[in-house]
Design an enzyme around this catalytic site. Structure first.
Site, PDB file in Angstrom:
ATOM      1  N   GLY A   5       0.959  -1.072   0.239  1.00  0.00           N
ATOM      2  CA  GLY A   5      -0.158  -0.033   0.154  1.00  0.00           C
ATOM      3  C   GLY A   5       0.162   1.121  -0.055  1.00  0.00           C
ATOM      4  O   GLY A   5       1.643   1.846  -0.975  1.00  0.00           O
ATOM      5  N   CYS A   6       1.431   1.685   1.268  1.00  0.00           N
ATOM      6  CA  CYS A   6       1.964   2.845   1.297  1.00  0.00           C
ATOM      7  C   CYS A   6       3.585   3.094   0.740  1.00  0.00           C
ATOM      8  O   CYS A   6       3.966   3.989   0.213  1.00  0.00           O
ATOM      9  CB  CYS A   6       1.702   3.316   2.445  1.00  0.00           C
ATOM     10  SG  CYS A   6       0.050   4.465   3.395  1.00  0.00           S
ATOM     11  N   VAL A   7       3.954   1.795   1.788  1.00  0.00           N
ATOM     12  CA  VAL A   7       5.325   2.133   0.913  1.00  0.00           C
ATOM     13  C   VAL A   7       5.836   1.324  -0.621  1.00  0.00           C
ATOM     14  O   VAL A   7       6.123   2.851  -1.297  1.00  0.00           O
ATOM     15  CB  VAL A   7       5.892   0.659   0.609  1.00  0.00           C
ATOM     16  CG1 VAL A   7       7.548   0.255   0.810  1.00  0.00           C
ATOM     17  CG2 VAL A   7       5.854   1.007   2.630  1.00  0.00           C
TER      18      VAL A   7
END
Length: 216
Positions: free
Chosen positions: A153-155
């Protein structure tokens, strides 16, 4: 379970997975290592994230010794979750990420130290809607070492935006985590193929320590 098969490697060879390497100066990004992801029983908990936190501790310490910026992000929303827009509509559980929720705090093992930078973000990427790109350029950093959660997701979103903004993206494999191994491994493969270099943390540490030696 995701696995890198010979057929997959053959399919990607000679097209993807070119290595870009480190640039002149790196910054370390710590993406959302907060208790929502690391405390057992929390809604987004993943053991893989806990493992990534532990692997990141010595990397952060080495970066500080080398004089490299360590930049943290965390997600905080208003009570209505309106700051998250469609992201919160897609994942309603994110509405719990409010400033007064104790799970919104950083994991105690990687709490920011004096001199570190903390940014609040409302979407997946650490670049979207934040001053991160401008800050990195002012700090004369052309490389971002991306740690944190979640890998898929965020990475991954930060890696995509990082290369889109013209930065070299390095991902220490042991320093990113997800709630399940399958999306974690798939995201590592995808990032390494298209957006940056996924490396063993030992190799990243060696580079950081070399920069420290040059600075002495």
């Amino acid at each position: 379970m995701f696995s890198v098969t010979e057929e997959l490697k053959d399919n990607y060879s000679n097209v993807f997975q070119n290595r870009i390497g480190f640039g002149r100066k790196a910054a370390v990004l710590s993406i959302d290592f907060i208790d929502f992801y690391t405390k057992p029983g929390a809604p987004f908990f993943g053991q893989g994230v806990v493992d990534a936190v532990e692997a990141s501790v010595p990397l952060y310490a080495a970066a500080r010794r080398a004089g490299l910026p360590v930049i943290y992000t965390k997600v905080v929303y208003d009570e209505a979750g309106s700051e998250g827009g469609m992201f919160v509509k897609k994942i309603p559980a994110l509405r719990a990420f409010t400033a007064d929720n104790p799970l919104a705090g950083f994991d105690a093992r990687v709490t920011p130290e004096p001199g570190d930078i903390v940014l609040v973000k409302h979407h997946s990427s650490a670049f979207f809607g934040t001053p991160l790109s401008t800050m990195l350029r002012v700090l004369e950093c052309d490389t971002v070492i991306v740690t944190g959660c979640s890998t898929s997701g965020c990475v991954r979103a930060t890696a995509v935006d990082g290369v889109s903004h013209g930065f070299r993206v390095i991902v220490p494999a042991e320093c990113v985590g997800d709630r399940h191994p399958a999306p974690h491994e798939a995201a590592l493969f995808d990032m390494n193929a298209k957006y940056g270099d996924v490396l063993p943390v030992a190799e990243v540490m060696a580079h950081v320590e070399a920069q420290m030696a040059e600075a002495v």
